[in-house]
Design a protein around this motif. Sequence first.
Motif, PDB file in Angstrom:
ATOM      1  N   ASN A  44       0.825  -1.227   0.000  1.00 21.64           N
ATOM      2  CA  ASN A  44       0.000   0.000   0.000  1.00 21.64           C
ATOM      3  C   ASN A  44       0.849   1.263   0.000  1.00 21.64           C
ATOM      4  O   ASN A  44       0.503   2.268   0.612  1.00 21.64           O
ATOM      5  CB  ASN A  44      -0.953   0.010   1.205  1.00 21.64           C
ATOM      6  CG  ASN A  44      -1.989  -1.092   1.119  1.00 21.64           C
ATOM      7  OD1 ASN A  44      -2.582  -1.325   0.063  1.00 21.64           O
ATOM      8  ND2 ASN A  44      -2.205  -1.798   2.229  1.00 21.64           N
ATOM      9  N   GLU A  45       1.977   1.208  -0.699  1.00 17.45           N
ATOM     10  CA  GLU A  45       2.831   2.372  -0.884  1.00 17.45           C
ATOM     11  C   GLU A  45       2.846   2.740  -2.366  1.00 17.45           C
ATOM     12  O   GLU A  45       2.644   1.889  -3.229  1.00 17.45           O
ATOM     13  CB  GLU A  45       4.259   2.078  -0.414  1.00 17.45           C
ATOM     14  CG  GLU A  45       4.369   1.724   1.054  1.00 17.45           C
ATOM     15  CD  GLU A  45       5.793   1.383   1.439  1.00 17.45           C
ATOM     16  OE1 GLU A  45       6.722   1.771   0.693  1.00 17.45           O
ATOM     17  OE2 GLU A  45       5.987   0.711   2.471  1.00 17.45           O
ATOM     18  N   LEU A  46       3.097   4.018  -2.623  1.00 16.64           N
ATOM     19  CA  LEU A  46       3.195   4.483  -4.004  1.00 16.64           C
ATOM     20  C   LEU A  46       4.630   4.899  -4.305  1.00 16.64           C
ATOM     21  O   LEU A  46       5.284   5.547  -3.478  1.00 16.64           O
ATOM     22  CB  LEU A  46       2.259   5.671  -4.247  1.00 16.64           C
ATOM     23  CG  LEU A  46       0.757   5.376  -4.195  1.00 16.64           C
ATOM     24  CD1 LEU A  46      -0.036   6.676  -4.287  1.00 16.64           C
ATOM     25  CD2 LEU A  46       0.349   4.441  -5.319  1.00 16.64           C
ATOM     26  N   PRO A  47       5.145   4.566  -5.495  1.00 18.31           N
ATOM     27  CA  PRO A  47       6.544   4.880  -5.844  1.00 18.31           C
ATOM     28  C   PRO A  47       6.680   6.275  -6.447  1.00 18.31           C
ATOM     29  O   PRO A  47       7.213   6.442  -7.542  1.00 18.31           O
ATOM     30  CB  PRO A  47       6.877   3.797  -6.870  1.00 18.31           C
ATOM     31  CG  PRO A  47       5.573   3.593  -7.585  1.00 18.31           C
ATOM     32  CD  PRO A  47       4.489   3.770  -6.551  1.00 18.31           C
ATOM     33  N   CYS A  48       6.202   7.282  -5.759  1.00 16.76           N
ATOM     34  CA  CYS A  48       6.114   8.620  -6.351  1.00 16.76           C
ATOM     35  C   CYS A  48       7.482   9.236  -6.641  1.00 16.76           C
ATOM     36  O   CYS A  48       8.454   9.015  -5.913  1.00 16.76           O
ATOM     37  CB  CYS A  48       5.330   9.553  -5.430  1.00 16.76           C
ATOM     38  SG  CYS A  48       3.633   9.021  -5.154  1.00 16.76           S
ATOM     39  N   THR A  49       7.533  10.036  -7.683  1.00 16.97           N
ATOM     40  CA  THR A  49       8.735  10.799  -8.008  1.00 16.97           C
ATOM     41  C   THR A  49       8.872  11.993  -7.076  1.00 16.97           C
ATOM     42  O   THR A  49       7.869  12.585  -6.644  1.00 16.97           O
ATOM     43  CB  THR A  49       8.695  11.287  -9.466  1.00 16.97           C
ATOM     44  OG1 THR A  49       9.819  12.143  -9.700  1.00 16.97           O
ATOM     45  CG2 THR A  49       7.419  12.053  -9.771  1.00 16.97           C
ATOM     46  N   ALA A  50      10.109  12.367  -6.778  1.00 15.88           N
ATOM     47  CA  ALA A  50      10.346  13.541  -5.934  1.00 15.88           C
ATOM     48  C   ALA A  50       9.873  14.821  -6.607  1.00 15.88           C
ATOM     49  O   ALA A  50       9.571  15.812  -5.934  1.00 15.88           O
ATOM     50  CB  ALA A  50      11.833  13.648  -5.591  1.00 15.88           C
ATOM     51  N   TRP A  51       9.789  14.813  -7.944  1.00 18.89           N
ATOM     52  CA  TRP A  51       9.319  16.004  -8.647  1.00 18.89           C
ATOM     53  C   TRP A  51       7.918  16.402  -8.183  1.00 18.89           C
ATOM     54  O   TRP A  51       7.545  17.577  -8.247  1.00 18.89           O
ATOM     55  CB  TRP A  51       9.301  15.766 -10.155  1.00 18.89           C
ATOM     56  CG  TRP A  51      10.644  15.757 -10.802  1.00 18.89           C
ATOM     57  CD1 TRP A  51      11.267  14.692 -11.392  1.00 18.89           C
ATOM     58  CD2 TRP A  51      11.544  16.865 -10.941  1.00 18.89           C
ATOM     59  NE1 TRP A  51      12.494  15.064 -11.882  1.00 18.89           N
ATOM     60  CE2 TRP A  51      12.694  16.388 -11.627  1.00 18.89           C
ATOM     61  CE3 TRP A  51      11.495  18.198 -10.552  1.00 18.89           C
ATOM     62  CZ2 TRP A  51      13.773  17.211 -11.916  1.00 18.89           C
ATOM     63  CZ3 TRP A  51      12.587  19.016 -10.850  1.00 18.89           C
ATOM     64  CH2 TRP A  51      13.698  18.519 -11.522  1.00 18.89           C
ATOM     65  N   LYS A  52       7.154  15.454  -7.721  1.00 21.61           N
ATOM     66  CA  LYS A  52       5.768  15.713  -7.325  1.00 21.61           C
ATOM     67  C   LYS A  52       5.694  16.736  -6.198  1.00 21.61           C
ATOM     68  O   LYS A  52       4.743  17.518  -6.111  1.00 21.61           O
ATOM     69  CB  LYS A  52       5.108  14.397  -6.905  1.00 21.61           C
ATOM     70  CG  LYS A  52       3.602  14.460  -6.737  1.00 21.61           C
ATOM     71  CD  LYS A  52       3.036  13.057  -6.525  1.00 21.61           C
ATOM     72  CE  LYS A  52       1.527  13.088  -6.423  1.00 21.61           C
ATOM     73  NZ  LYS A  52       0.961  11.713  -6.278  1.00 21.61           N
ATOM     74  N   THR A  53       6.680  16.727  -5.335  1.00 23.59           N
ATOM     75  CA  THR A  53       6.696  17.681  -4.215  1.00 23.59           C
ATOM     76  C   THR A  53       7.773  18.759  -4.353  1.00 23.59           C
ATOM     77  O   THR A  53       7.659  19.823  -3.757  1.00 23.59           O
ATOM     78  CB  THR A  53       6.926  16.937  -2.888  1.00 23.59           C
ATOM     79  OG1 THR A  53       8.161  16.200  -2.961  1.00 23.59           O
ATOM     80  CG2 THR A  53       5.784  15.979  -2.600  1.00 23.59           C
ATOM     81  N   GLN A  54       8.784  18.501  -5.150  1.00 21.50           N
ATOM     82  CA  GLN A  54       9.939  19.394  -5.173  1.00 21.50           C
ATOM     83  C   GLN A  54       9.999  20.338  -6.364  1.00 21.50           C
ATOM     84  O   GLN A  54      10.780  21.291  -6.360  1.00 21.50           O
ATOM     85  CB  GLN A  54      11.228  18.549  -5.152  1.00 21.50           C
ATOM     86  CG  GLN A  54      11.368  17.677  -3.937  1.00 21.50           C
ATOM     87  CD  GLN A  54      11.378  18.474  -2.655  1.00 21.50           C
ATOM     88  OE1 GLN A  54      12.197  19.369  -2.458  1.00 21.50           O
ATOM     89  NE2 GLN A  54      10.447  18.172  -1.759  1.00 21.50           N
ATOM     90  N   LEU A  55       9.200  20.102  -7.397  1.00 14.20           N
ATOM     91  CA  LEU A  55       9.339  20.889  -8.624  1.00 14.20           C
ATOM     92  C   LEU A  55       9.162  22.395  -8.410  1.00 14.20           C
ATOM     93  O   LEU A  55      10.011  23.180  -8.858  1.00 14.20           O
ATOM     94  CB  LEU A  55       8.379  20.372  -9.707  1.00 14.20           C
ATOM     95  CG  LEU A  55       8.566  20.978 -11.108  1.00 14.20           C
ATOM     96  CD1 LEU A  55       8.266  19.943 -12.179  1.00 14.20           C
ATOM     97  CD2 LEU A  55       7.681  22.195 -11.324  1.00 14.20           C
ATOM     98  N   PRO A  56       8.094  22.891  -7.757  1.00 16.57           N
ATOM     99  CA  PRO A  56       7.932  24.346  -7.634  1.00 16.57           C
ATOM    100  C   PRO A  56       9.107  25.023  -6.933  1.00 16.57           C
ATOM    101  O   PRO A  56       9.626  26.038  -7.417  1.00 16.57           O
ATOM    102  CB  PRO A  56       6.633  24.481  -6.830  1.00 16.57           C
ATOM    103  CG  PRO A  56       5.884  23.224  -7.107  1.00 16.57           C
ATOM    104  CD  PRO A  56       6.929  22.163  -7.209  1.00 16.57           C
TER     105      PRO A  56
END
Length: 485
Positions: free
Chosen positions: A440-452
Motif C-alpha cells: 500500500n505504498e506508491l513509488p512517487c517521483t520527488a518532482w511531485k513535491t519538489q518541482l515548484p
Amino acid sequence: MIKFSHYNELIPIRSSGDYLLYNIISGGLQVLTNRLGKVVSELSVLPEFTPAAYPALEEELSRLASLGFFVDNQLDEIANYQQNYHNSQLRKYTDNSHIGLTIGTTITCNMGCPYCFEVIKPNKSLRDKEVVEGIAAYIEDMIQRAPVKKWSSLSIVWYGGEPLINKEAIRQLSAHFIPLCEKYNIAYDASIITNGILLDRENWFFLKENQVKDVQITIDGSKEVHDVYRPLKSRGGKNYEKILEHLSMMPLGMNANIRINTDKRVAATLPALLDDLQAYGIWPQRFREVSIKLAWMRAYKDADIADLRFMTQEEFFEAEHAFSELLIEKFASWPGHTNVKPPKLKWKFPEKQSDCATYVSPYSFTFDTEGTIHKCWETIHDTRKSSGQQVFASWDPEDFRKYLDYNRTTVHPTCYNCKFNPVCEGLSCAYDTLNMLKENELPCTAWKTQLPAYFEKMYDLMQENEDRVVIATPKNTAHQTHANK
C-alpha cells in the motif's frame, strides 16, 4: 473553447512577482509577467474559457495555447496520454530493435555490503558450458524468430556478485556474442558493474580485449564510511585505497561511472571523496571519461541496516542539487580548469520516463548463473522470483506475458490521474512498483513535491548570474533498473 492543461505547473516567483509556467508533457517553460501570471492562475480553475474574453491579454493567451499550455476543452488529456502510452506498448514488438542482456557471471562477492542481496548469501557461478552455449543459442533463436526487420544493437551488462570473480564466463560469452553480432550486422557494446577491488591493470586490459568499454564502480563516500558500508569479507586488505588505485589505472578508450549510494553519512563525506579522487588523478583530471552520480540508497528486505542513515526522497533530491554545486566548486578550484570551458549549474527538468526494458521488453533479459531467465536484475540471486523460463528452450514472448503487460498508467488509480505519471521514475521500475503497491505504498517521483521550489530556486540563480546556470534539455530516459549495488 480551451482550458488549462492538466499537465501544467504554475509557479509564482516571490523575488520578482513573475510566474513560471511549465508543462510536464511538452517540457515547455515560459516566464509570465505578474499580470499575465495572475490571470492564468484564475483561468487554471475554470472548466473552459476563450482568449477573446480577455482582450488585453488575448494575444498572449493565444500564444500560450499554441504552445500547448491550454488545450481544447473537450480533450481528455489523461485518456489521451494513456492511449499514446498504450500504443507505444503495442509497438515494442516491431519498433524495438534493441537487445539488452544482463548476465550474472557469479553471485559470489568479495564484499559484504549490508544493503545488497548479500544478506541471502548465495554462492553460485556460471561455469557450465551447457549454460554458456544455451544463452548464446537462446539469443540467436530470438534474433531469427522475432518480428524485427533489422536489429539495431545488442548490449550486455556483466553483473554479479562481483563479475570479475568469474572472468572466464565473460571471455566465453564474449566469444559467442561478438561474432554473433558480426554475423547479423548488429552493433555490439558491453559494460560491467564491479566493486573495483579486482580491477587491476591486467583486468582493465582483459575488459578492453573483450570489448567492455564502460565500467560502473560504487564508492560510498570517503574511506571512513565506504569501508564500513562496503566491507571486504577478507580482513586486513586495502579496500577504499585499492579501488582508487585501480580507477587511476583506467586505460584510454574506456569510461567509468562512479556510483555513490547515498545516505546522510555518505553525503557528509562527499567533499573528502572528491579530494581523494583528485589526489589519485581520477577526477576532475579525467572528467571527460569519468562521471560521478549519486544514487538514493535503499536496502533489500531483511538486510542489516542498523548502521545506515537513510534519506527521504525529498532529502535525496536536495542532496543531488547540493552535489551538483559541489562538483562545480571543486572543478573551478582545480588548477587545470583554466584551459577548459567552465562548467555551469544545470537546471534539470523532469525527464520523460520509459519503463524498465529488462522487465517490459520482449528482447531484454537477465540470465543467472544456471541459465534461468529473470525479468529484473533484483531477482538474479533468487530463482523463486525468476520468470520460471530457462535458456534451454526456444524463445517465446508469451512466456513473459505478465511482464510485457505492465502498464504504468493503470497500476493504481492515483497513478492514473497523476500529472507526473509521464516523468515518474518510480513507476519505471516495475518490480519495485508492484512490490510497493502490495504494501500500500506508491513509488512517487520527488518532482511531485519538489518541482515548484526547485524551479523557483534555479530561476532566481539564473537571474542573479545568467552565466552560472544553463538549462538542461529534457530528454526521454530509458531506465533499466535501480540496481542497488
